[in-house]
Scaffold this active site. Structure first.
Site: not given
Length: 529
Positions: A101, A203, A266, A328
């Site tokens: 990430d 992200d 993302e 999430d």
């Protein structure tokens, strides 16, 4: 893209690990890198090809690692750099790729860059973040909102200006219009690539660039009472700006010396805007994450329409991808029910494109109810806590589910003694064994791994499609309803045999003409051509 020699990530199955919840190795109740190394045989047995780690960088953990205080380190909670290097070495030895990430939109407010930035208006790093004078009335510079609720501007009394944060106040946004910021973050990416990392999941990449005129966002005419407060405005000037595509192309160019490195983004946007992130001439992201399945109505007509629209919207050569869940969102087995979770597994692993599994999906993990006093997620205060999909992996029915020798950081699922990896490994009809059969089939079948997708008309709540490559044809039929049904193949009947059935009790069964499906049953069929 030339499918005669596909890139590794086009045929891969990616597995997301939430490190805090995968395996604890030192008895502190929190998962870590050594724990992940211990569980690599599980990933090999499951049949995935790459593991993606949610953030492991040093962080005050205001948002559990998505507030980074050092872009080139490992948080002591998870281990140290030697542990990370050992993980990469062990993963590669097991033919598993490693994806990290990367959180470039914002840092922690305790990152040295931000500490220096807020020290003075004259700081050399002042422009590394987004600072603005107050409005004439002394309030925030404009009406921009935080995704996590409330205003997106925080006042710094010492310097008399506001800084912008798209998320928590502890997560100030970096100024991606500053070339020095870009250079520093590109170098951080190269740091990890030199250590053997195979790619990044980036992200909130659609937030990187904000309006340089700082105009107010317009009101959302569709906003209703009870909707998340952030949805009161259309984020016209704070997200999905055209300039973001130039930045992403530059990011891709910055790592060109690592030609096989994968960039996943993302992005929560409608498909017609999502596909722009492949970039001009595919010079953007390799895989802009497609989250359509997460919010899709679980009905055949709706799913078919969604897949068809996505396939039609892809740019020429753009490679599709699919996701059922992540850290999430509520877990798929709770969203659509345990019975349909098996069809979800078949759908994910037989649609055209790269699938990403979220840890625990392979055993049908459900959302865990978290009592208010047990909540850890900062979003829990606004009623949208994400803890329930982040609970520890139940490996067995022993103490603390084999996850830790101590009380885990979040509560275990109440059914962990029955629903765990060890029990499902021994059950030929379990969802875990279904996932294993599906990943094995993908590796054996070019039709499934790289073949074309063709929808097939069907009646009732049944989703039917074909995957085809070089004379190989595979049919997928999913009964999304709770009633038994007969599937009639309108392309001329069907002969062949069942390769995989969702219940695990029809594999190898011959098919001649129509096929009867039980309630909630799905099958994958090798067609005689």
């Amino acid at each position: 893209m030339n499918m005669d020699t596909p890139h590794w990530w086009q045929t891969a199955v990616i597995y997301q690990i939430y490190p805090r919840s995968f395996q604890d190795s030192n008895g502190d109740g929190v998962g870590d890198l050594r724990g992940i190394i211990r569980r690599l045989p599980h990933l090999v047995e499951l049949g995935v090809d790459a593991l993606w780690l949610s953030p492991i960088s040093p962080s005050p953990m205001a948002d559990f690692g998505y507030d980074v205080s050092d872009y080139t380190g490992v948080d002591p909670l998870f281990g140290d750099m030697a542990d990370f290097d050992a993980l990469v070495e062990a993963a590669h030895a097991a033919n598993l790729r490693v994806i990290l990430d990367f959180v470039p939109n914002h840092s922690s407010d305790r990152h040295p860059w931000f500490i220096e930035s807020r020290a003075s208006r004259d700081s050399p790093r002042r422009d590394w973040y987004i600072w603005r004078d107050p409005a004439p009335d002394g309030g925030p510079p404009n009406n921009w909102l935080s995704v996590f609720g409330g205003g997106a501007w925080d006042f710094d009394a010492a310097t008399g200006q506001y800084y912008y944060h798209a998320f928590l106040a502890a997560q100030p946004d970096l100024n991606w219009r500053n070339p020095q910021v870009r250079a520093a973050l590109y170098e951080a990416m190269r740091f990890w690539l030199r250590r053997g990392v195979d790619g990044f999941r980036i992200d909130v990449i659609w937030h990187l660039i904000k309006d340089d005129q700082f105009r107010d966002n317009p009101p959302n005419p569709d906003f209703k009472p009870g909707d998340p407060p952030y949805h009161a405005l259309i984020p016209l000037y704070t997200a999905d700006r055209d300039e973001a595509h130039e930045v992403i192309a530059e990011m891709r160019d910055a790592i060109k010396s690592f030609p096989e490195a994968l960039l996943i983004g993302e992005i929560y946007l409608p498909v017609e805007r999502l596909v722009a992130y492949y970039g001009r001439d595919l010079a953007g992201l390799h895989l802009p994450f497609n989250f359509s399945l997460i919010g899709a109505p679980w009905r055949a007509a709706a799913l078919k329409k969604m897949v068809d629209e996505y396939e039609a919207a892809l740019p020429k050569g753009g490679w599709p991808n699919w996701v059922l869940g992540n850290h999430d969102k509520p877990r798929i087995a709770s969203r659509i029910g345990r019975a349909q979770a098996r069809n979800a597994a078949i759908l994910l692993l037989t649609l055209r494109g790269t699938p990403t599994l979220y840890y625990g999906e392979e055993i049908g993990m459900t959302q865990v109810e978290i009592a208010p006093e047990q909540a850890r997620d900062p979003c829990a205060r606004s009623g949208s806590g994400r803890d329930g999909c982040r609970t520890p992996m139940p490996w067995d029915g022993g103490p603390h589910a084999g996850f830790s020798d101590a009380e885990p950081w979040l509560p275990l699922a109440p059914d962990f003694k029955q629903e765990n990896v060890a029990n499902q490994r021994d059950d030929a009809t379990s969802i875990y064994r279904l996932y294993r059969r599906l990943t094995a089939l993908r590796r054996q079948s070019k039709a499934l791994s790289i073949g074309a997708y063709r929808p097939v008309a069907a009646t009732g709540d049944v989703f039917v499609f074909l995957r085809e490559f070089d004379g190989e044809r595979i049919a997928v039929a999913l009964n999304l309803g709770a009633e038994a049904t007969a599937v009639s193949f309108r392309f001329g009947g069907l002969t062949g045999r069942i390769l995989v059935s969702s219940m695990g009790d029809r594999d190898g069964e011959p098919v001649d003409g129509d096929i009867d499906l039980r309630p909630n049953e799905g099958v994958v069929i090798a067609c005689a051509v």
